[in-house]
Design a protein around this motif. Structure first.
Motif, PDB file in Angstrom:
ATOM      1  N   ARG A 123       0.770  -1.106  -0.045  1.00 54.10           N
ATOM      2  CA  ARG A 123      -0.057  -0.036  -0.005  1.00 54.10           C
ATOM      3  C   ARG A 123       0.776   1.266  -0.184  1.00 54.10           C
ATOM      4  N   ARG A 124       1.932   1.126   0.513  1.00 49.62           N
ATOM      5  CA  ARG A 124       3.108   2.305   0.484  1.00 49.62           C
ATOM      6  C   ARG A 124       4.049   2.386  -0.597  1.00 49.62           C
ATOM      7  N   TRP A 125       4.736   1.037  -1.035  1.00 50.55           N
ATOM      8  CA  TRP A 125       5.533   0.851  -2.065  1.00 50.55           C
ATOM      9  C   TRP A 125       4.933   0.260  -3.200  1.00 50.55           C
ATOM     10  N   PRO A 126       5.069   0.261  -4.668  1.00 50.10           N
ATOM     11  CA  PRO A 126       4.745  -0.660  -5.394  1.00 50.10           C
ATOM     12  C   PRO A 126       5.573  -1.722  -5.399  1.00 50.10           C
ATOM     13  N   GLY A 127       6.662  -1.776  -4.848  1.00 50.73           N
ATOM     14  CA  GLY A 127       7.719  -2.683  -4.904  1.00 50.73           C
ATOM     15  C   GLY A 127       8.897  -2.417  -4.360  1.00 50.73           C
ATOM     16  N   LYS A 128       9.934  -3.621  -3.958  1.00 49.85           N
ATOM     17  CA  LYS A 128      11.037  -3.235  -3.488  1.00 49.85           C
ATOM     18  C   LYS A 128      11.912  -2.226  -3.770  1.00 49.85           C
ATOM     19  N   GLU A 129      11.767  -2.198  -5.153  1.00 53.88           N
ATOM     20  CA  GLU A 129      12.737  -0.969  -5.757  1.00 53.88           C
ATOM     21  C   GLU A 129      12.356   0.308  -5.333  1.00 53.88           C
ATOM     22  N   ALA A 130      11.214   0.884  -5.250  1.00 45.91           N
ATOM     23  CA  ALA A 130      10.613   1.898  -4.595  1.00 45.91           C
ATOM     24  C   ALA A 130      11.068   2.079  -3.338  1.00 45.91           C
ATOM     25  N   LEU A 131      10.708   0.822  -2.256  1.00 46.47           N
ATOM     26  CA  LEU A 131      11.169   0.970  -1.044  1.00 46.47           C
ATOM     27  C   LEU A 131      12.631   1.232  -0.722  1.00 46.47           C
ATOM     28  N   PHE A 132      13.547   0.705  -1.419  1.00 43.88           N
ATOM     29  CA  PHE A 132      14.809   0.776  -1.477  1.00 43.88           C
ATOM     30  C   PHE A 132      15.415   2.187  -1.777  1.00 43.88           C
ATOM     31  N   LEU A 133      14.673   2.859  -2.879  1.00 39.92           N
ATOM     32  CA  LEU A 133      14.886   4.331  -3.202  1.00 39.92           C
ATOM     33  C   LEU A 133      14.592   5.158  -1.981  1.00 39.92           C
ATOM     34  N   ASP A 134      13.456   5.050  -1.268  1.00 36.93           N
ATOM     35  CA  ASP A 134      13.130   5.874  -0.171  1.00 36.93           C
ATOM     36  C   ASP A 134      14.089   5.224   1.057  1.00 36.93           C
ATOM     37  N   LEU A 135      14.812   4.304   1.253  1.00 34.65           N
ATOM     38  CA  LEU A 135      15.685   3.864   2.182  1.00 34.65           C
ATOM     39  C   LEU A 135      16.945   4.689   1.866  1.00 34.65           C
ATOM     40  N   LEU A 136      17.225   4.681   0.645  1.00 34.93           N
ATOM     41  CA  LEU A 136      18.631   5.606   0.366  1.00 34.93           C
ATOM     42  C   LEU A 136      18.302   6.989   0.507  1.00 34.93           C
ATOM     43  N   ARG A 137      16.931   7.859   0.411  1.00 37.01           N
ATOM     44  CA  ARG A 137      16.889   9.037   0.779  1.00 37.01           C
ATOM     45  C   ARG A 137      16.706   9.214   2.217  1.00 37.01           C
ATOM     46  N   GLU A 138      16.517   8.251   3.061  1.00 37.85           N
ATOM     47  CA  GLU A 138      16.571   8.395   4.293  1.00 37.85           C
ATOM     48  C   GLU A 138      18.155   8.597   4.947  1.00 37.85           C
ATOM     49  N   PHE A 139      18.840   7.898   4.184  1.00 38.26           N
ATOM     50  CA  PHE A 139      20.403   8.097   4.756  1.00 38.26           C
ATOM     51  C   PHE A 139      21.107   9.437   3.918  1.00 38.26           C
ATOM     52  N   GLU A 140      20.599   9.841   2.752  1.00 36.05           N
ATOM     53  CA  GLU A 140      21.391  10.906   1.827  1.00 36.05           C
ATOM     54  C   GLU A 140      20.771  12.008   2.591  1.00 36.05           C
ATOM     55  N   PRO A 141      21.605  13.169   2.541  1.00 40.42           N
ATOM     56  CA  PRO A 141      21.232  14.694   3.155  1.00 40.42           C
ATOM     57  C   PRO A 141      20.063  14.861   2.156  1.00 40.42           C
ATOM     58  N   GLN A 142      19.098  15.788   2.668  1.00 44.93           N
ATOM     59  CA  GLN A 142      17.957  16.304   1.811  1.00 44.93           C
ATOM     60  C   GLN A 142      18.833  17.070   0.537  1.00 44.93           C
ATOM     61  N   ASP A 143      17.993  17.189  -0.596  1.00 43.08           N
ATOM     62  CA  ASP A 143      18.587  18.250  -1.486  1.00 43.08           C
ATOM     63  C   ASP A 143      18.123  19.481  -0.932  1.00 43.08           C
ATOM     64  N   PRO A 144      19.074  20.629  -1.454  1.00 43.14           N
ATOM     65  CA  PRO A 144      19.025  21.660  -0.629  1.00 43.14           C
ATOM     66  C   PRO A 144      17.994  22.819  -1.266  1.00 43.14           C
ATOM     67  N   GLU A 145      17.734  23.871  -0.512  1.00 43.75           N
ATOM     68  CA  GLU A 145      16.999  24.887  -0.973  1.00 43.75           C
ATOM     69  C   GLU A 145      17.939  25.898  -1.725  1.00 43.75           C
ATOM     70  N   LEU A 146      17.661  26.332  -2.874  1.00 43.66           N
ATOM     71  CA  LEU A 146      18.477  27.035  -3.356  1.00 43.66           C
ATOM     72  C   LEU A 146      18.200  28.728  -3.320  1.00 43.66           C
ATOM     73  N   PRO A 147      19.235  29.623  -2.932  1.00 43.39           N
ATOM     74  CA  PRO A 147      19.024  30.900  -2.523  1.00 43.39           C
ATOM     75  C   PRO A 147      18.402  31.833  -3.782  1.00 43.39           C
ATOM     76  N   GLY A 148      18.668  31.383  -4.837  1.00 37.38           N
ATOM     77  CA  GLY A 148      18.183  32.207  -6.010  1.00 37.38           C
ATOM     78  C   GLY A 148      18.773  33.374  -6.260  1.00 37.38           C
ATOM     79  N   THR A 149      19.864  33.834  -5.516  1.00 40.86           N
ATOM     80  CA  THR A 149      20.595  35.215  -5.496  1.00 40.86           C
ATOM     81  C   THR A 149      21.353  35.233  -7.042  1.00 40.86           C
ATOM     82  N   SER A 150      21.823  34.200  -7.207  1.00 39.28           N
ATOM     83  CA  SER A 150      22.640  34.222  -8.639  1.00 39.28           C
ATOM     84  C   SER A 150      22.690  32.911  -9.206  1.00 39.28           C
ATOM     85  N   ALA A 151      23.272  32.529 -10.278  1.00 41.16           N
ATOM     86  CA  ALA A 151      23.697  31.214 -10.729  1.00 41.16           C
ATOM     87  C   ALA A 151      24.800  30.733  -9.814  1.00 41.16           C
TER      88      ALA A 151
END
Length: 265
Positions: A94-122
């Motif tokens: 009900r939460r993951w269509p298969g173990k591949e999607a579960l593993f990807l969420d597991l990876l995201r648990e360990f990896e740092p979050q994608d950052p917020e960009l300041p947008g002040t300049s490239a």
């Protein structure tokens, strides 16, 4: 019944910023099914989101526990994870269509979050994106599980393809969009190929974090990469010095011929 108590897995629980899955938006339902009811092997009481988060946490921690026990990715099945977590397989599906999607969420648990960009300049945004890549590299080096999962993924084409589609490709698109904005705003030359500029800037960080496990990742690496890319790798121009005369040898003085007067001033 759970095979072991996962409450003390510091490798997972220590990620304080990732303790709640609600911030990822929509992770509670990946297959189009309702979080409650519909598969029949168990009926979860309608207790709201906290119950759902607790179940997700138990499932992810069960997968972590199995990996810590040395179970390879190929040996992990939904049935085994469900048994370890103390839930039914339908609860996972009900939460993951298969173990591949579960593993990807597991990876995201360990990896740092994608950052917020300041947008002040490239350039400012690129520094933030490069620093995020450096932090992910450091996380892989410090987490045995994360390192092993990333390495093992490469031998599972379906999982590796899904990782690239859902994780790597969006990150590359984000960086490429910043590069295009930098070209449009005049921060980079207009005659350059954006894809090439993107590779020139992100390539060195990817090389050090993914392909050279022992390469140094100093705090100022993002600035070093951007500075080198903007200035080029050629030598700095030398200051100009006075040009020597074409014929530096002294000219012999001309003696007047006998009987001829030297013209006056």
């Amino acid at each position: 019944m759970r095979e072991r108590d996962h409450g003390g897995h510091g490798g997972h629980g220590s990620h304080g910023g990732h303790g709640s899955h609600g911030g990822r938006g929509g992770r509670g339902d990946r297959s189009g099914h309702s979080d409650r009811g519909g598969h029949g092997d168990e009926k979860e009481p309608r207790r709201g989101r906290p119950r759902s988060e607790a179940v997700e946490r138990a499932i992810l921690e069960a997968a972590v526990a199995l990996l810590e026990d040395g179970v390879p990715l190929g040996g992990l099945s939904i049935e085994r994870i469900a048994r370890t977590a103390g839930v039914g397989k339908a609860t996972i599906y009900r939460r993951w269509p298969g173990k591949e999607a579960l593993f990807l969420d597991l990876l995201r648990e360990f990896e740092p979050q994608d950052p917020e960009l300041p947008g002040t300049s490239a350039l400012d945004d690129l520094r933030v994106l490069l620093e995020s890549m450096r932090q992910r590299g450091l996380a892989q080096r410090s987490s045995v599980i994360l390192h092993n999962v990333v390495v093992q993924m490469k031998s599972h084409p379906k999982l590796w393809e899904e990782y690239h589609r859902t994780v790597v490709a969006p990150r590359r698109a984000s960086t490429l969009a910043v590069v295009r904005r930098g070209i449009a705003d005049g921060e980079f030359r207009a005659d350059l190929d954006p894809e090439l500029v993107n590779d020139l800037i992100t390539g060195p960080m990817l090389m050090r974090t993914l392909h050279r496990p022992g390469a140094p990742l100093p705090d100022d690496l993002a600035d070093q990469i951007i500075g080198s890319a903007l200035q080029g790798v050629g030598p700095h121009p030398q200051p100009s010095s006075p040009r020597p005369s074409a014929d530096p040898s002294p000219r012999p003085s001309v003696q007047p011929s006998p009987g001829r007067e030297t013209p006056g001033p």
